[in-house]
Design an enzyme around this catalytic site. Structure first.
Site, mmCIF file in Angstrom:
data_model
loop_
_atom_site.group_PDB
_atom_site.id
_atom_site.type_symbol
_atom_site.label_atom_id
_atom_site.label_comp_id
_atom_site.label_asym_id
_atom_site.label_seq_id
_atom_site.Cartn_x
_atom_site.Cartn_y
_atom_site.Cartn_z
ATOM 1 N N ARG A 273 59.249 18.449 46.080
ATOM 2 C CA ARG A 273 57.841 18.048 46.053
ATOM 3 C C ARG A 273 56.862 19.206 46.597
ATOM 4 O O ARG A 273 57.042 19.371 47.569
ATOM 5 C CB ARG A 273 57.627 16.565 46.583
ATOM 6 C CG ARG A 273 56.124 16.248 46.569
ATOM 7 C CD ARG A 273 55.997 14.750 46.786
ATOM 8 N NE ARG A 273 56.370 13.977 48.001
ATOM 9 C CZ ARG A 273 56.413 12.896 48.174
ATOM 10 N NH1 ARG A 273 55.976 12.107 47.303
ATOM 11 N NH2 ARG A 273 56.750 12.849 49.482
ATOM 12 N N ARG B 251 52.878 -1.384 54.423
ATOM 13 C CA ARG B 251 54.224 -1.133 54.961
ATOM 14 C C ARG B 251 54.855 -2.161 55.796
ATOM 15 O O ARG B 251 56.101 -1.977 55.878
ATOM 16 C CB ARG B 251 53.973 0.342 55.775
ATOM 17 C CG ARG B 251 53.649 1.389 54.998
ATOM 18 C CD ARG B 251 54.758 2.088 54.440
ATOM 19 N NE ARG B 251 55.164 3.532 54.469
ATOM 20 C CZ ARG B 251 54.351 4.518 53.969
ATOM 21 N NH1 ARG B 251 53.377 4.391 53.329
ATOM 22 N NH2 ARG B 251 54.815 6.021 54.207
ATOM 23 N N ARG C 251 62.313 8.800 56.981
ATOM 24 C CA ARG C 251 61.464 7.850 56.436
ATOM 25 C C ARG C 251 62.018 6.967 55.492
ATOM 26 O O ARG C 251 61.609 5.654 55.487
ATOM 27 C CB ARG C 251 60.521 8.796 55.583
ATOM 28 C CG ARG C 251 59.686 9.617 56.496
ATOM 29 C CD ARG C 251 58.837 10.633 55.752
ATOM 30 N NE ARG C 251 58.128 10.460 54.695
ATOM 31 C CZ ARG C 251 57.770 11.160 53.785
ATOM 32 N NH1 ARG C 251 58.244 12.331 53.625
ATOM 33 N NH2 ARG C 251 56.999 10.476 52.682
ATOM 34 N N ARG D 95 54.800 19.179 52.111
ATOM 35 C CA ARG D 95 54.256 18.367 53.258
ATOM 36 C C ARG D 95 55.415 18.572 54.342
ATOM 37 O O ARG D 95 56.381 18.658 54.171
ATOM 38 C CB ARG D 95 54.227 16.941 52.643
ATOM 39 C CG ARG D 95 53.290 16.570 52.028
ATOM 40 C CD ARG D 95 53.287 15.196 51.256
ATOM 41 N NE ARG D 95 53.941 14.006 52.281
ATOM 42 C CZ ARG D 95 54.160 12.826 51.931
ATOM 43 N NH1 ARG D 95 53.431 12.459 50.815
ATOM 44 N NH2 ARG D 95 54.503 12.125 52.908
ATOM 45 N N LYS E 224 55.208 6.414 43.555
ATOM 46 C CA LYS E 224 54.088 5.718 43.529
ATOM 47 C C LYS E 224 52.798 6.666 43.449
ATOM 48 O O LYS E 224 51.934 6.070 42.817
ATOM 49 C CB LYS E 224 54.043 4.954 44.901
ATOM 50 C CG LYS E 224 55.412 4.510 45.345
ATOM 51 C CD LYS E 224 55.218 3.780 46.582
ATOM 52 C CE LYS E 224 54.739 4.424 48.028
ATOM 53 N NZ LYS E 224 56.240 5.282 48.263
#
Ligand code: AMP
Length: 226
Positions: free
Chosen positions: A131, A92, A175, A164, A17
């Site tokens: 990532r 969300r 998550r 992160r 996203k």
């Protein structure tokens, strides 16, 4: 290209996203509004909001709706949001979606186009674990699929790449669980309103981008600038 409707990208962490929202926003010259980035900025600056949000984010839980809604309403009332925006990671929850509908209506925006990114859980965990994000400009890399030319540094501005704190595998699983429990009902909410389309987000960045442009065109969400 101009945006004729606000766009919302829905999907689990690692679905792509953020990467696609950045591209679309740059192409349409509208802001990319990532509530995760806004919250991380508060944490980074050490604001009161950031101090409250940090432990929640580190656990992989959702920050309370009223906190996120306050941030979003303030952000879309700024002049650079007048021509639309691309939401990534927001809404969300159903209360966030309902309140967003009210805010958009009050500000005379068209109904949003919502695109749900579909990617298998194994691919998501693999992507998130690989990532790395530029600490200067926020460009997103993946050491497996989209590595930087020089390891550890951004191709665009040479900024150091960082991981992160919530991208560790155990937190990613939390998550994903939070996403399934709380965000999945949004898909039904937007489908019932006729605002939803789906994109297979498992392909590479260019291919997903091509499919998204097709979807936006099909739903009248993009067009030439007047
Ligand atoms: P993201 O960068 O979108 O993956 O978000 C990182 C973290 O920020 C999430 O795991 C949540 O703790 C928090 N967060 C981001 N957006 C929202 C939202 N719309 N509602 C509640 N919490 C959020």
């Amino acid at each position: 290209m101009c945006l004729k409707r606000p766009v919302i990208f829905l999907g689990p962490p690692g679905a792509g996203k953020g990467t696609q929202a950045k591209r679309l926003a740059a192409r349409c010259n509208v802001p990319h509004l990532s509530t995760g980035d806004m919250l991380r900025e508060h944490v980074h600056k050490g604001t009161e909001l950031g101090r409250k949000a940090k432990p929640v984010m580190d656990r992989g839980d959702l920050v309370p709706d009223e906190v996120v809604l306050g941030m979003v309403e303030e952000r879309i009332s700024r002049p650079d949001s007048a021509d639309g925006f691309v939401f990534d990671g927001f809404p969300r929850t159903i209360p966030q979606a309902e309140k967003l509908d009210q805010i958009l209506h009050k500000r005379n925006f068209a109904a949003p186009l919502v695109v749900n990114f579909q990617v298998s859980n194994d691919t998501l965990v693999h992507r998130v674990a690989g990532r790395w994000v530029c600490s200067v400009g926020g460009e997103i890399y993946n050491i497996y699929e989209h590595p930087p030319k020089k390891p550890g540094f951004c191709d665009n501005d040479g900024g150091a790449l960082v991981q992160r704190s919530d991208d560790q595998v155990e937190v990613v699983r939390e998550r994903l669980a939070a996403f399934e429990k709380q965000t999945q009902p949004l898909i039904d909410y937007y489908r019932a309103k006729g605002n939803l389309d789906e994109v297979d987000g498992s392909a590479n960045v260019e291919e997903v981008n091509r499919r998204l442009v097709e979807i936006l065109t099909r739903h009248g969400a993009d067009g030439d600038c007047a």
